[in-house]
Write a protein that holds these residues in place. Structure first.
Motif: not given
Length: 124
Positions: A6-10, A32-33, A39-40, A50-56
Motif C-alpha cells: 500500500l502506497a498512500e501519502d496521507d 508513505d510514497r 525497494p519493497y 494498491l497506490s494513491d495516484i497523487v503522491m510526492p
C-alpha cells in the motif's frame, strides 16, 4: 496469504486502509510514497500494489510503471480523490482498477476481493 503493498501519502488514510485490509485477512506493508515502495517491490513478492495516484516524489502512475518492470505479475489498483485523474488512469491502465475517494472501507475490501476472485476460485 495475499500480500499487498500500500502506497498512500496521507497518514490517516494509510492507517485506515491498512487496518481494513488486515482485518479482511490480507498481509499489508504500507509506505508513505512511491519512492519508499520501490525497494519493497525489488526485495519482496506482492500480489497487489494498491497506490494513491497523487503522491510526492513519485506518483502512483510512475510507481505502477516501475512495478510492471520489477514485478510484472503484481496486480495494480489505484485510489484517488481526483475524478479527472481517475478517468485518465482508467484509459492508461485498463487492466487496473481505480477506486475514487471518498469510499467506504468495505468498498475497498470488496474491490480487492474482486481483483483476486478468479485466482481464489481456481484455488478452491
Amino acid at each position: 496469504m495475499i500480500r499487498i503493498l500500500l502506497a498512500e501519502d496521507d497518514d490517516a488514510m494509510r492507517s485506515y486502509l491498512a487496518q481494513a485490509l488486515e482485518n479482511a485477512g490480507y498481509e499489508v506493508i504500507a509506505v508513505d510514497r512511491g519512492t519508499h515502495a520501490v525497494p519493497y517491490l525489488e526485495s519482496m513478492t506482492f500480489d497487489l500494489l494498491l497506490s494513491d495516484i497523487v503522491m510526492p516524489e513519485m506518483d502512483g502512475i510512475e510507481l505502477a510503471q516501475r512495478c510492471a518492470e520489477i514485478a510484472p505479475r503484481t496486480k495494480v489498483m489505484f485510489i484517488t480523490g481526483f475524478a479527472a485523474v481517475a478517468m485518465q488512469t482508467s484509459r492508461d491502465f485498463p487492466q487496473s482498477r481505480v477506486l475514487s475517494k471518498p469510499f467506504h472501507l468495505r468498498d475497498l475490501v470488496l474491490e480487492v476481493e474482486r481483483v483476486f476472485a478468479p485466482q481464489m476460485s481456481i484455488q478452491v
